[in-house]
Design a protein around this motif. Sequence first.
Motif, PDB file in Angstrom:
ATOM      1  N   THR A  18       0.855  -9.173  -8.744  1.00 47.24           N
ATOM      2  CA  THR A  18       1.351  -8.291  -9.058  1.00 47.24           C
ATOM      3  C   THR A  18       1.878  -7.727 -10.779  1.00 47.24           C
ATOM      4  N   ILE A  42      -4.511   1.440   6.941  1.00 42.74           N
ATOM      5  CA  ILE A  42      -3.459   1.079   7.096  1.00 42.74           C
ATOM      6  C   ILE A  42      -2.632   1.440   8.586  1.00 42.74           C
ATOM      7  N   ASN A  43      -2.077   0.004   9.054  1.00 43.55           N
ATOM      8  CA  ASN A  43      -2.393  -0.354  10.221  1.00 43.55           C
ATOM      9  C   ASN A  43      -3.171   0.121  11.359  1.00 43.55           C
ATOM     10  N   THR A  73       1.469  -3.367  -6.057  1.00 41.89           N
ATOM     11  CA  THR A  73       2.517  -4.145  -5.556  1.00 41.89           C
ATOM     12  C   THR A  73       2.094  -4.696  -4.774  1.00 41.89           C
ATOM     13  N   GLY A  75       2.288  -4.102  -1.712  1.00 44.28           N
ATOM     14  CA  GLY A  75       2.166  -2.886  -0.384  1.00 44.28           C
ATOM     15  C   GLY A  75       0.516  -2.689  -0.418  1.00 44.28           C
ATOM     16  N   ASP A  76       0.578  -2.769  -1.291  1.00 43.72           N
ATOM     17  CA  ASP A  76      -1.242  -2.404  -1.932  1.00 43.72           C
ATOM     18  C   ASP A  76      -2.176  -3.338  -1.210  1.00 43.72           C
ATOM     19  N   GLU A  77      -2.029  -4.510  -1.190  1.00 41.49           N
ATOM     20  CA  GLU A  77      -3.292  -5.956  -0.006  1.00 41.49           C
ATOM     21  C   GLU A  77      -3.275  -5.204   0.781  1.00 41.49           C
TER      22      GLU A  77
END
Length: 106
Positions: A18, A42-43, A73, A75-77
Amino acid sequence: EGKGPMFVSGLQNVTVTTGTALQITVTSTGNPLPRIEFFRTINGVPVKLSAQTMTMTRRSDLIGSRYSISVVTLGDEGEYYATAENEYGSDVTKGYVEVVQDVVPA
């Protein structure tokens, strides 16, 4: 003579921390040179990534494209993939970006 795209360098699984920058780069052949697009799952749904974060380099027989994240961040994984497409076909390459928390020394 027309030729479908083929990635000569594709995405790989990478681990980033991060707060650092990430660049993922692909290179494809094809005649005519293919259109390259980046996606992120994403999902379970593929989401096209903004072309503003992409830079292209062209030669007569190769096209390269780079997707950049300036500050990573958690959230970028996730899974990222790129497609190369022209009228003769398409190719796809995938890679997983693992994000680890930057540990601040106590």
